[in-house]
Scaffold this motif. Structure first.
Motif, PDB file in Angstrom:
ATOM      1  N   THR A   7       0.832  -1.201   0.000  1.00 36.61           N
ATOM      2  CA  THR A   7       0.000   0.000   0.000  1.00 36.61           C
ATOM      3  C   THR A   7       0.872   1.260   0.000  1.00 36.61           C
ATOM      4  N   TRP A   8       1.884   1.257   0.850  1.00 40.35           N
ATOM      5  CA  TRP A   8       2.767   2.436   0.926  1.00 40.35           C
ATOM      6  C   TRP A   8       3.440   2.680  -0.421  1.00 40.35           C
ATOM      7  N   MET A   9       3.932   1.598  -1.036  1.00 43.10           N
ATOM      8  CA  MET A   9       4.625   1.720  -2.320  1.00 43.10           C
ATOM      9  C   MET A   9       3.673   2.136  -3.434  1.00 43.10           C
ATOM     10  N   LYS A  10       2.456   1.610  -3.422  1.00 37.77           N
ATOM     11  CA  LYS A  10       1.503   2.009  -4.462  1.00 37.77           C
ATOM     12  C   LYS A  10       1.204   3.499  -4.348  1.00 37.77           C
ATOM     13  N   ASN A  11       1.055   3.968  -3.114  1.00 37.22           N
ATOM     14  CA  ASN A  11       0.822   5.402  -2.923  1.00 37.22           C
ATOM     15  C   ASN A  11       2.012   6.216  -3.408  1.00 37.22           C
ATOM     16  N   LEU A  12       3.226   5.718  -3.134  1.00 41.54           N
ATOM     17  CA  LEU A  12       4.419   6.427  -3.602  1.00 41.54           C
ATOM     18  C   LEU A  12       4.436   6.496  -5.127  1.00 41.54           C
ATOM     19  N   GLN A  13       4.160   5.366  -5.771  1.00 46.80           N
ATOM     20  CA  GLN A  13       4.177   5.340  -7.239  1.00 46.80           C
ATOM     21  C   GLN A  13       3.129   6.300  -7.799  1.00 46.80           C
ATOM     22  N   LYS A  14       1.955   6.317  -7.174  1.00 45.11           N
ATOM     23  CA  LYS A  14       0.907   7.226  -7.668  1.00 45.11           C
ATOM     24  C   LYS A  14       1.340   8.678  -7.500  1.00 45.11           C
ATOM     25  N   ASN A  15       1.971   8.951  -6.374  1.00 43.79           N
ATOM     26  CA  ASN A  15       2.397  10.310  -6.099  1.00 43.79           C
ATOM     27  C   ASN A  15       3.516  10.764  -7.034  1.00 43.79           C
ATOM     28  N   LEU A  16       4.472   9.865  -7.279  1.00 41.23           N
ATOM     29  CA  LEU A  16       5.623  10.240  -8.098  1.00 41.23           C
ATOM     30  C   LEU A  16       5.321  10.208  -9.601  1.00 41.23           C
TER      31      LEU A  16
END
Lengths: 426, 417
Positions: A85-94
């Motif tokens: 979840t944390w990584m998916k949010n990071l990818q979406k943000n970046l």
């Protein structure tokens, strides 16, 4: 996208574990259900009880007894949920991937954790590449990629590149051998896979411009290819803003991206990520299920706790500090190169990302001998460029110098010795 | 042994990393040598500083700053040297392998660390199995093995077995299709690989007798096959002395053995070992080099420190404590069922008499009765064949829960009959 056409027979034949279905049933059932189905061992018998890991900013990552039991037990093959979840949010943000909102069949963005991004890469290659397939990449490239690809019996086709990465006009030229309207015909030999390291390439240090990425993506669309975006130095870009990624422009769902924490959190822990269209990520997860089973739960929890305590902001601040270090190292190496190698018939381009300087020794046809014999006498070691070529025995006038581990003084002394070595050879 | 004949084309084509040679050069050179060759990142930039892991007997495994830097950095693909050394000594002590003293080409015993023994198994299969190859194993077997093997397109040939494992006479019968003198001829379809779980098999709980192992080994010699000895429950044998392993009788260098710490130290850390002839272990290591690169250095150091502090004696004492905790099982009174008490492992394999196929029974009715077991079909080569067995694990539930579960199962069966 028709993803089935890209899969090897072995990959297509992988099936989900039937026991996994029982685990899901158990999770959906009331606590009064007694399951004797799970094949997991009893964590009460494991000797490790708790753990405390000090982080440099004064924080601590700790596992009490309950957390330790979880850390020592089997977990899901695609990764622990809080880390995903944390990584998916990071990818979406970046990257704000277009595919984040797609349906599964249309290539919805999905992720999985791998034991190093190299495990992800290897499994992606094994998913896609048959003996005899044509695979496009821009050599010189990472030797680990060549080690994973070459045994698969494919035909590696080089696409010319320069200090700004793969050259779109050259890619177009290579592809012109095939007719775009024929690539889906049975027996077509048109390449289905293109691989590149878009930032701080190993060994060249080259980074692709946004314009070039767009043109390469367009060509991939024309010929219905998948692009493997191997980006372990993404977080080691020295200047802001960071370049838009292939993932950020992926309207079709044809990008498979590998991210690594090896250069910013730890190389030895073995933790990386695959981001791509769900039908393809699923295949990788099925292979993980049959091999490593999952990346160490302990490792994932350790990293996840750190990331959650930092938040995305803290993570990006940490990266800024890492970048500052490597930028300083790069500057020291460029300065030593200017000082010792100018006028010795050498050529290099200052990298905008990564850990490597790629130096051409124009008066030397092949650096292999120079390094393997003479350099030892002068007590300086660099990597002869041939190991990064598709055909490692082709003569290569380049050497790769890493600026990650040595002090500026050592770098300077190393270049003085190299300079002396070159003078003798010329 | 001619090891080359067993390798797939992909495995045979793997080459050592040329950069590795530079690392070796560096290690052999004086400290005055400056290397700009290594592609490793700078561990000073890694955020983790030190670690302290409490062990249940009061000890602590700790990493100071220097050890932590090592734990967070790349390491050798075959495993960290101190862990490999400890494990090689353990293997020599437990199994006294004939191959320990052989030369490399003759199959000298070698080992590598893997990210779970399953990674080792998967890479061994991928090293040896081509599409269309005949592979022998005794089903029902571990579903993870079937998941790794089936996509490779091989032909899985079942060898009948019972509560004492694979039946040598049945193996002989299966092999009689081929002439031993013809197995090396080009185009021969004779099987080159036999796989088995010799102790506390998953799902059957069966353990092979020493005599049967000897007979199976003899047949492997006759037909020049490799035997994959997958032994994750070796340390979960309930009675001493522990059965001699295939490795201990391997005069030819034809045994590839996988060991696991998943059932005794930790399943989630992902740590296992391959032991086998050096030419074959080398191939597995080359595949590791191109994929996971190595098992987490942190994990290996954690486990290695623990093992060194225990010594072999402390390790075996730990195992004794675990095993005595696991022997409480089942009063299957009132059940029309058949089972054999396992002498190792975590599973009971129960045949439900009067039920042709347990798949439906479990997937539909069992949920209503709030009891879950694994329908036996998932362990068969052909999972859609009707199967009257269920597998029950006794690892995770209390004796009270197990008793209640069997009461519910018994009620379920009565209704079905």
């Amino acid at each position: 996208m028709n993803y089935a056409r890209f899969l090897t027979a072995v990959s297509a034949a992988r099936k989900p574990s039937p026991i996994r279905i029982l685990t899901e049933l158990q999770q959906r059932s009331p606590p009064s259900l007694i399951s004797l189905a799970g094949g997991a061992p009893n964590p009460n018998t494991f000797p490790f009880q708790s753990a405390s890991i000090k982080v440099k900013n004064g924080q601590t990552v700790s596992f009490d007894e309950a957390a330790m039991k979880r850390a020592l037990q089997y977990s899901a093959s695609n990764g622990i949920p809080e880390l995903l979840t944390w990584m998916k949010n990071l990818q979406k943000n970046l990257h704000n991937p277009p595919t984040a909102s797609y349906t599964s069949e249309n290539g919805q963005m999905d992720m999985c954790v791998t034991t190093g991004s190299q495990e992800g890469l290897c499994k992606v290659f094994e998913m896609l590449v048959n003996p005899g397939d044509n695979v496009l990449l821009d050599a010189p490239t990472y030797s680990g990629t060549l080690a994973a690809l070459q045994p698969l019996g494919c035909n590696l086709i080089n696409v010319p590149s320069d200090q700004h990465g793969m050259i779109p006009a050259a890619l177009k030229e290579v592809l012109s051998r095939w007719d775009p309207s024929e690539v889906h015909k049975p027996g077509s030999t048109a390449p289905k896979v293109l691989y590149t390291i878009p930032n701080g390439g190993n060994p060249t240090g080259a980074s692709m411009t946004t314009q070039r990425k767009k043109e390469v993506y367009e060509l991939a669309r024309q010929y219905d290819m998948l692009i493997i975006e191997d980006d372990p130095y993404y977080f080691l870009q020295f200047d802001k803003p960071w370049a838009p990624t292939f993932l950020s422009m992926d309207v079709d769902g044809r990008i498979i991206r590998t991210d690594s924490f090896s250069k910013i959190l730890s190389s030895g822990l073995r933790i990386g990520f695959v981001t791509g269209p769900k039908p393809l990520v699923d295949r990788v997860v099925l292979h993980i299920q049959a091999s490593t089973m999952h990346t160490s739960t302990f490792t994932q929890l350790m990293v996840s706790q750190l990331l959650h305590s930092w938040g995305q902001e803290g993570f990006l601040q940490h990266i800024d500090r890492v970048i500052e270090f490597y930028r300083g190292q790069r500057d020291a190496m460029i300065s030593s190169a200017d000082k010792w190698l100018k006028g010795l018939w050498t050529e290099w381009h200052s990298p905008s990302a990564g850990m490597f300087l790629w130096i051409k020794l124009k008066g030397i046809a092949d650096t292999q001998q120079l390094i393997m014999q003479k350099a030892l006498e002068k007590e300086v070691l660099l990597v002869p460029g041939g190991v990064f070529m598709i055909n490692s025995s082709d003569p290569c006038p380049y050497v790769r110098a890493a600026f990650s581990l040595s002090t500026p003084e050592q770098i300077d002394e190393a270049f003085r010795r190299l300079s002396s070595l070159i003078k003798e050879a010329l």
